[in-house]
Design an enzyme around this catalytic site. Structure first.
Site, PDB file in Angstrom:
ATOM      1  N   GLY A 147     -13.125  -3.420   9.607  1.00 15.15           N
ATOM      2  CA  GLY A 147     -14.111  -4.394   9.154  1.00 15.15           C
ATOM      3  C   GLY A 147     -14.813  -4.984  10.375  1.00 15.15           C
ATOM      4  O   GLY A 147     -14.185  -5.182  11.412  1.00 15.15           O
ATOM      5  N   ARG A 173      -2.224   8.474   3.934  1.00 15.83           N
ATOM      6  CA  ARG A 173      -2.550   9.292   5.107  1.00 15.83           C
ATOM      7  C   ARG A 173      -1.338   9.664   5.949  1.00 15.83           C
ATOM      8  O   ARG A 173      -1.423  10.511   6.827  1.00 15.83           O
ATOM      9  CB  ARG A 173      -3.604   8.562   5.969  1.00 15.83           C
ATOM     10  N   TYR A 185      43.636  19.563  11.430  1.00 10.98           N
ATOM     11  CA  TYR A 185      43.120  19.893  10.100  1.00 10.98           C
ATOM     12  C   TYR A 185      43.798  21.143   9.564  1.00 10.98           C
ATOM     13  O   TYR A 185      43.845  22.166  10.239  1.00 10.98           O
ATOM     14  CB  TYR A 185      41.611  20.119  10.243  1.00 10.98           C
ATOM     15  N   GLY A 216       0.827  -1.221   0.000  1.00 11.56           N
ATOM     16  CA  GLY A 216       0.000   0.000   0.000  1.00 11.56           C
ATOM     17  C   GLY A 216       0.853   1.259   0.000  1.00 11.56           C
ATOM     18  O   GLY A 216       2.036   1.238   0.322  1.00 11.56           O
TER      19      GLY A 216
HETATM   20  C1  UD1 Z   1      -8.024  -3.804   6.505  1.00 10.47           C
HETATM   21  C2  UD1 Z   1      -9.212  -4.783   6.417  1.00 10.47           C
HETATM   22  C3  UD1 Z   1     -10.193  -4.480   7.553  1.00 10.47           C
HETATM   23  C4  UD1 Z   1      -9.468  -4.565   8.903  1.00 10.47           C
HETATM   24  C5  UD1 Z   1      -8.237  -3.652   8.904  1.00 10.47           C
HETATM   25  C6  UD1 Z   1      -7.426  -3.913  10.144  1.00 10.47           C
HETATM   26  C7  UD1 Z   1      -9.518  -5.221   4.038  1.00 10.47           C
HETATM   27  C8  UD1 Z   1     -10.324  -4.941   2.829  1.00 10.47           C
HETATM   28  N1  UD1 Z   1      -9.883  -4.603   5.145  1.00 10.47           N
HETATM   29  O1  UD1 Z   1      -8.520  -2.490   6.299  1.00 10.47           O
HETATM   30  O2  UD1 Z   1     -11.260  -5.443   7.544  1.00 10.47           O
HETATM   31  O3  UD1 Z   1     -10.373  -4.211   9.931  1.00 10.47           O
HETATM   32  O4  UD1 Z   1      -7.380  -3.917   7.786  1.00 10.47           O
HETATM   33  O5  UD1 Z   1      -6.347  -3.012  10.261  1.00 10.47           O
HETATM   34  O6  UD1 Z   1      -8.603  -6.027   3.994  1.00 10.47           O
HETATM   35  N2  UD1 Z   1      -2.249  -3.624   0.886  1.00 10.47           N
HETATM   36  C9  UD1 Z   1      -1.581  -4.176  -0.170  1.00 10.47           C
HETATM   37  N3  UD1 Z   1      -2.127  -4.118  -1.415  1.00 10.47           N
HETATM   38  C10 UD1 Z   1      -3.349  -3.561  -1.644  1.00 10.47           C
HETATM   39  C11 UD1 Z   1      -4.027  -2.989  -0.543  1.00 10.47           C
HETATM   40  C12 UD1 Z   1      -3.452  -3.052   0.708  1.00 10.47           C
HETATM   41  O7  UD1 Z   1      -0.483  -4.716  -0.006  1.00 10.47           O
HETATM   42  O8  UD1 Z   1      -3.789  -3.560  -2.793  1.00 10.47           O
HETATM   43  C13 UD1 Z   1      -1.629  -3.699   2.225  1.00 10.47           C
HETATM   44  C14 UD1 Z   1      -1.320  -2.350   2.823  1.00 10.47           C
HETATM   45  O9  UD1 Z   1       0.014  -1.973   2.533  1.00 10.47           O
HETATM   46  C15 UD1 Z   1      -1.509  -2.595   4.318  1.00 10.47           C
HETATM   47  C16 UD1 Z   1      -2.513  -3.741   4.393  1.00 10.47           C
HETATM   48  O10 UD1 Z   1      -2.559  -4.310   3.098  1.00 10.47           O
HETATM   49  O11 UD1 Z   1      -0.294  -3.021   4.943  1.00 10.47           O
HETATM   50  C17 UD1 Z   1      -3.901  -3.299   4.803  1.00 10.47           C
HETATM   51  O12 UD1 Z   1      -4.385  -2.313   3.900  1.00 10.47           O
HETATM   52  P1  UD1 Z   1      -5.180  -1.047   4.406  1.00 10.47           P
HETATM   53  O13 UD1 Z   1      -5.545  -0.239   3.237  1.00 10.47           O
HETATM   54  O14 UD1 Z   1      -4.442  -0.388   5.506  1.00 10.47           O
HETATM   55  O15 UD1 Z   1      -6.513  -1.771   4.966  1.00 10.47           O
HETATM   56  P2  UD1 Z   1      -7.553  -1.184   6.004  1.00 10.47           P
HETATM   57  O16 UD1 Z   1      -8.403  -0.177   5.351  1.00 10.47           O
HETATM   58  O17 UD1 Z   1      -6.813  -0.781   7.224  1.00 10.47           O
END
Ligand code: UD1
Ligand code: CA
Length: 457
Positions: free
Chosen positions: A140, A16, A387, A12
């Protein structure tokens, strides 16, 4: 024993954080968030750990090289899509796959181990790590049926008003039966509020098939904190700091005020050492037993022996022996070696120098690019003139030398064993051992001069 695999999500962007640095590389107590997660996972006997990289892939890889395997997620289409990218590496395996996010630095190995054991003993297809959150906004939600069994997970943005009242949240950590995971992932669609392929949708797909889905609720909600912005980063830092300090105190280190003591994750401190407030100890520092560090000291990558005192001082990338006295207000700069029983006093700066056993520089001195022997006394205000504006040169001071106050030792220069340097000397030539060297203008007293001046006309 079942084979265990781990998938770490770290692709990701971290929008933010509003940062040039990729989110999972932001340090918490001196160590990148994602590294804390890898450290926890490495304690769990994984057959293979795969990190999904995307944004900042090069930098994240560089940080974790040698610790995990990697797959690239070209486009960030959601957490389900991210896990699916590991199929070429893990798709054929049989066993349990733990999925963890790279932005949850506080997760502890024992919590993950308990989750894995619950999963293994219940023979579930998926076991979700859940927690009760007083404010579940953004997370979630775990939706259960009339019999209290997990039905599915609904993302905050997709949840109805009623579902949003649910306080049990998905922490983003799960164990899956590996085969069931990849099979179900192919059925996940992006038909939702964010247009993303959600990993949590795998849960609904499996329950619909009548598979065993378990929610394992952890007591420690704080451990599951996901860092999305700098406010949460500061919260994580505070909790991690508390955890680190409590570990040291449990091991026999005294902290006068743990809330004002900043010890990075990998620092080692011996028993009966006392840390005073306002002290920061970073990097790979190793502090011995019975030391007194602080108040207000800043130590980075230093090895310090037993019984050493460092007051209001800064020390970096140096080795400091046992029973050494440093400060107040001293600066030990990189590549210095301070031997046992040395004294480096007020306003003394040492750079890339060796100071031998029992030597003293008690006040207002600069020792740079020098080799100082043992039992040397360096008088107040002494300067190694290292120096010339272009190059740096070495000053060698043999054992037992006495350097008088306010001397300049113009390098390259060698002072022989047991020699004396008269106060106020500017030494430009080598001084033989056992000699006294005086290098200053001889004093002239002009008798009655003031009287003559006053009555001149
Ligand atoms: C996610 C969960 C949510 C949970 C929360 C807990 C999903 C859809 N939702 O939401 O249910 O309550 O975590 O913290 O999974 N990432 C990728 N590739 C992508 C998208 C994300 O590698 O395409 C990675 C991000 O770098 C991050 C992690 O997945 O480390 C979670 O992604 P993030 O967007 O933070 O999910 P949340 O909205 O926090
Ligand atoms: Ca998150």
């Amino acid at each position: 024993m079942t084979n265990r695999f781990a998938v770490l999500l770290a692709a990701g962007r971290g929008t933010r954080m509003k940062s040039k640095l990729y989110k999972v590389l932001h340090p918490v107590c001196g160590k990148p968030m994602v590294m804390h997660v890898v450290d926890a996972i490495s304690q769990l006997n994984m057959k293979k750990t795969v990190t999904v990289v995307g944004h900042g892939a090069e930098d994240v890889r560089a940080q974790l090289e040698g610790r995990t395997d990697f797959v690239l997620q070209q486009e960030q289409l959601g957490t389900g899509h991210a896990v699916l990218q590991t199929e070429p590496v893990l798709g054929k395996e049989n066993g349990v796959t733990l999925v963890v996010c790279g932005d949850t630095p506080l997760l502890q190995a024992q919590t993950l181990e308990a989750l894995l054991q619950e999963h293994e003993s219940r023979q579930a297809k998926v076991t979700i790590l859940t927690a009760q959150a007083s404010d579940p906004t953004g997370y979630g939600r775990i939706i259960r049926n009339e019999s209290g069994l997990v039905d599915k997970i609904v993302e905050h943005k997709d949840a109805t008003a009623e579902e949003r009242n649910i306080k049990e949240i998905n922490t983003g950590v799960y164990c899956f039966d590996n085969q069931a995971l990849f099979k179900a992932l192919k059925q996940v669609t992006n038909d939702n509020a964010q247009g993303e392929y959600y990993l949590p949708d795998v849960v609904g797909i499996l329950t619909a098939r009548g598979e065993t889905v378990v929610a394992y609720q952890t007591e420690s909600l704080e451990e599951t904190l996901g860092v999305n912005d700098r406010v949460q980063l500061a919260e994580a830092e505070k909790m991690m700091r508390k955890r680190i300090n409590e570990r040291h105190m449990t091991n026999g280190v005294t902290m006068m005020d743990p809330e004002q003591t900043y010890i990075e994750a990998d620092v080692v401190i011996g028993r009966d050492t006392i840390i005073y407030p306002g002290t920061k100890i970073s990097g790979k520092s190793v502090i011995g037993e019975d030391c007194k560090i602080g108040p207000q000291s800043d130590i980075t990558d230093c090895k310090i022996g037993d019984g050493t005192v460092v007051r209001q001082s800064v020390a970096e990338q140096s080795e400091i022996g046992a029973h050494v006295q440093i400060g107040p207000y001293a600066h030990i700069r990189p590549e210095s070696a301070i031997f046992d029983e040395v004294k480096i006093g007020n306003f003394v700066e040492v750079k890339k120098s060796m100071v031998g056993k029992g030597s003293k520089a008690s006040h207002l001195t600069y020792i740079g690019d020098a080799e100082v022997g043992s039992g040397v006394n360096i008088g107040c205000g002494t300067i190694t003139v290292n120096y010339d504006g272009k190059n740096k040169y070495l000053t060698k001071i043999a054992d037992g030398v006495f350097v008088g106050c306010n001397s300049n030792l113009v390098a390259p220069v060698t002072i022989g064993k047991n020699a004396y340097i008269a106060a106020g000397s500017t030494i430009t030539e080598d001084v033989p051992g056992e000699a006294l060297s005086i290098a200053r203008a001889r004093q002239v007293n002009k008798e009655n001069y003031v009287h003559k001046l006053k009555h001149k006309q």
